[in-house]
Design a protein around this motif. Structure first.
Motif, PDB file in Angstrom:
ATOM      1  N   ALA A  76      13.014   7.927  18.514  1.00 20.94           N
ATOM      2  CA  ALA A  76      11.787   8.727  18.488  1.00 20.94           C
ATOM      3  C   ALA A  76      10.839   8.315  17.370  1.00 20.94           C
ATOM      4  N   ALA A  77      10.973   7.077  16.862  1.00 17.50           N
ATOM      5  CA  ALA A  77      10.208   6.692  15.679  1.00 17.50           C
ATOM      6  C   ALA A  77       8.941   5.901  15.976  1.00 17.50           C
ATOM      7  N   GLY A  78       8.649   5.619  17.237  1.00 12.39           N
ATOM      8  CA  GLY A  78       7.518   4.766  17.573  1.00 12.39           C
ATOM      9  C   GLY A  78       6.161   5.399  17.299  1.00 12.39           C
ATOM     10  N   PHE A  79       5.142   4.548  17.259  1.00 12.70           N
ATOM     11  CA  PHE A  79       3.783   5.022  16.994  1.00 12.70           C
ATOM     12  C   PHE A  79       3.104   5.599  18.234  1.00 12.70           C
ATOM     13  N   GLY A  80       3.514   5.196  19.423  1.00 13.78           N
ATOM     14  CA  GLY A  80       2.862   5.688  20.632  1.00 13.78           C
ATOM     15  C   GLY A  80       1.419   5.255  20.740  1.00 13.78           C
ATOM     16  N   LYS A  81       1.125   4.009  20.357  1.00  9.92           N
ATOM     17  CA  LYS A  81      -0.269   3.553  20.316  1.00  9.92           C
ATOM     18  C   LYS A  81      -0.933   3.589  21.689  1.00  9.92           C
ATOM     19  N   ARG A  82      -0.171   3.259  22.743  1.00  8.06           N
ATOM     20  CA  ARG A  82      -0.762   3.235  24.087  1.00  8.06           C
ATOM     21  C   ARG A  82      -1.064   4.637  24.604  1.00  8.06           C
ATOM     22  N   MET A  83      -0.532   5.652  23.930  1.00  5.84           N
ATOM     23  CA  MET A  83      -0.759   7.030  24.362  1.00  5.84           C
ATOM     24  C   MET A  83      -1.958   7.685  23.671  1.00  5.84           C
ATOM     25  N   ARG A  84      -2.608   6.962  22.782  1.00 11.86           N
ATOM     26  CA  ARG A  84      -3.760   7.562  22.121  1.00 11.86           C
ATOM     27  C   ARG A  84      -4.862   7.871  23.127  1.00 11.86           C
ATOM     28  N   PRO A  85      -5.604   8.978  22.923  1.00 14.73           N
ATOM     29  CA  PRO A  85      -5.654   9.829  21.734  1.00 14.73           C
ATOM     30  C   PRO A  85      -4.600  10.946  21.691  1.00 14.73           C
ATOM     31  N   LEU A  86      -3.733  11.032  22.715  1.00 16.64           N
ATOM     32  CA  LEU A  86      -2.758  12.120  22.751  1.00 16.64           C
ATOM     33  C   LEU A  86      -1.828  12.090  21.548  1.00 16.64           C
ATOM     34  N   LEU A 121      28.039  -7.233  28.715  1.00 17.38           N
ATOM     35  CA  LEU A 121      27.562  -5.864  28.899  1.00 17.38           C
ATOM     36  C   LEU A 121      27.637  -5.460  30.370  1.00 17.38           C
ATOM     37  N   GLN A 122      28.131  -4.263  30.626  1.00 15.85           N
ATOM     38  CA  GLN A 122      28.070  -3.741  31.980  1.00 15.85           C
ATOM     39  C   GLN A 122      26.646  -3.281  32.278  1.00 15.85           C
ATOM     40  N   ALA A 123      26.267  -3.352  33.550  1.00 15.36           N
ATOM     41  CA  ALA A 123      24.937  -2.916  33.963  1.00 15.36           C
ATOM     42  C   ALA A 123      25.044  -2.178  35.285  1.00 15.36           C
ATOM     43  N   GLU A 124      24.326  -1.084  35.393  1.00 21.31           N
ATOM     44  CA  GLU A 124      24.348  -0.268  36.611  1.00 21.31           C
ATOM     45  C   GLU A 124      22.917  -0.018  37.074  1.00 21.31           C
ATOM     46  N   LEU A 125      22.672  -0.228  38.355  1.00 20.86           N
ATOM     47  CA  LEU A 125      21.342   0.020  38.918  1.00 20.86           C
ATOM     48  C   LEU A 125      21.241   1.466  39.370  1.00 20.86           C
ATOM     49  N   TYR A 126      20.167   2.133  38.921  1.00 22.92           N
ATOM     50  CA  TYR A 126      19.902   3.517  39.333  1.00 22.92           C
ATOM     51  C   TYR A 126      18.564   3.563  40.045  1.00 22.92           C
ATOM     52  N   GLU A 127      18.562   4.078  41.249  1.00 26.49           N
ATOM     53  CA  GLU A 127      17.340   4.121  42.046  1.00 26.49           C
ATOM     54  C   GLU A 127      16.800   5.540  42.195  1.00 26.49           C
ATOM     55  N   GLY A 128      17.216   6.431  41.305  1.00 27.13           N
ATOM     56  CA  GLY A 128      16.728   7.806  41.329  1.00 27.13           C
ATOM     57  C   GLY A 128      15.446   7.974  40.527  1.00 27.13           C
ATOM     58  N   ASP A 129      15.229   9.163  40.018  1.00 26.26           N
ATOM     59  CA  ASP A 129      13.973   9.523  39.366  1.00 26.26           C
ATOM     60  C   ASP A 129      13.969   9.051  37.912  1.00 26.26           C
ATOM     61  N   TRP A 130      13.028   8.187  37.589  1.00 28.78           N
ATOM     62  CA  TRP A 130      12.913   7.630  36.234  1.00 28.78           C
ATOM     63  C   TRP A 130      11.450   7.340  35.952  1.00 28.78           C
ATOM     64  N   CYS A 131      11.041   7.551  34.703  1.00 31.44           N
ATOM     65  CA  CYS A 131       9.677   7.225  34.311  1.00 31.44           C
ATOM     66  C   CYS A 131       9.632   6.869  32.834  1.00 31.44           C
ATOM     67  N   ASP A 132       9.064   5.731  32.536  1.00 30.24           N
ATOM     68  CA  ASP A 132       8.751   5.338  31.167  1.00 30.24           C
ATOM     69  C   ASP A 132       7.342   5.850  30.883  1.00 30.24           C
ATOM     70  N   VAL A 133       7.255   6.886  30.052  1.00 30.80           N
ATOM     71  CA  VAL A 133       5.971   7.551  29.825  1.00 30.80           C
ATOM     72  C   VAL A 133       5.200   6.765  28.764  1.00 30.80           C
ATOM     73  N   GLY A 134       4.597   5.651  29.177  1.00 33.05           N
ATOM     74  CA  GLY A 134       3.963   4.754  28.229  1.00 33.05           C
ATOM     75  C   GLY A 134       2.468   4.888  28.100  1.00 33.05           C
ATOM     76  N   THR A 135       1.826   5.611  29.010  1.00 35.59           N
ATOM     77  CA  THR A 135       0.376   5.778  28.965  1.00 35.59           C
ATOM     78  C   THR A 135       0.027   7.217  29.332  1.00 35.59           C
ATOM     79  N   PRO A 136      -1.165   7.695  28.957  1.00 34.88           N
ATOM     80  CA  PRO A 136      -1.564   9.050  29.348  1.00 34.88           C
ATOM     81  C   PRO A 136      -1.552   9.247  30.864  1.00 34.88           C
ATOM     82  N   GLU A 137      -1.876   8.200  31.617  1.00 39.36           N
ATOM     83  CA  GLU A 137      -1.908   8.315  33.068  1.00 39.36           C
ATOM     84  C   GLU A 137      -0.495   8.543  33.627  1.00 39.36           C
TER      85      GLU A 137
END
Length: 237
Positions: free
Chosen positions: A16-26, A204-220
């Motif tokens: 939770a330490a990021g600046f969130g620059k792409r989310m500005r002005p929020l 590393l093990q890897a598992e594909l998940y095709e359910g509900d996911w969102c990277d909230v990287g922009t205000p849109e």
């Protein structure tokens, strides 16, 4: 490598330490993990899901506007959690942040969740399928979103691969042994998880998940996720 005690409640780290620059002005006055979707901050969704699968100790790393996160989350008692904080005076990136927090996380495998990701994946299944002794961790992969069309890694017989196609996107959710960082030969104060994952391809093990996911990287994206989740909630009433 050390094995987790089956009777030990898993720990988790929320990044939770990021600046969130792409989310500005929020994010001018609000850290990105405190932005709300479906009536509550993103980080609360993560804490609820972690508590639901039996996590009792959560470490949150703090950077930009971090004291606002601490003031909002507090001790974690509302979720039945013990929340502690790893304060980063200077940006150290994802792997650097986890490495700094390892003394708070213990010796057993721990979950890592990006504080700006929303996902309904049930982590309890991972706890029922422990990591093999020679495996440094497990990554949740998702189909490529429009903002990452080339993906990050492939999956070859359940293992992370840099050469296999199709390629998928790392979800920001993983289950890692401490050794993935303490044994990494290029560990330093500031470095990202991506290079650590590349170093551990085919282990590393890897598992594909095709359910509900969102990277909230922009205000849109935040707005679309909020509308979708609120629509689901209304539809269930």
């Amino acid at each position: 490598m050390k094995q987790a005690n089956d009777n030990q409640a898993p720990a988790a780290m929320v990044l939770a330490a990021g600046f969130g620059k792409r989310m500005r002005p929020l994010t001018d006055d609000t850290p990105k993990p405190l932005l709300e979707v479906a009536g509550k901050p993103l980080i609360e969704h993560a804490l609820e899901r972690l508590a639901a699968v039996g996590v009792r100790r959560v470490v949150i790393n703090l950077g930009y506007l971090g004291e606002k996160i601490r003031a909002h989350i507090g001790s974690g008692e509302r979720w039945g959690l013990e929340v502690c904080y790893s304060v980063e005076g200077e940006p150290v990136e994802t792997a650097g942040g986890i490495l700094k927090a390892l003394p708070l996380l213990g010796d057993a495998p721990f979950f890592v969740v990006n504080g700006d990701v929303w996902c309904d994946f049930d982590l309890s299944g991972w706890l029922q399928s422990p990591l093999p002794g020679n495996c440094p961790g497990r990554l949740l992969m998702v189909p490529n979103p429009p903002h990452n069309p080339e993906g990050d890694f492939g999956i070859d017989d359940g293992l992370l691969s840099g050469s296999t196609t199709p390629r998928y996107t790392f979800s920001g959710i993983s289950w890692l042994r401490p050794e993935i960082l303490t044994d990494y030969p290029r560990r330093r104060t500031c470095f990202g998880l991506g290079e650590v994952f590349v170093h551990n391809e085919d282990r590393l093990q890897a598992e594909l998940y095709e359910g509900d996911w969102c990277d909230v990287g922009t205000p849109e994206r935040l707005q679309r996720l909020d509308a979708r989740l609120c629509g689901k909630s209304s539809g269930n009433n």
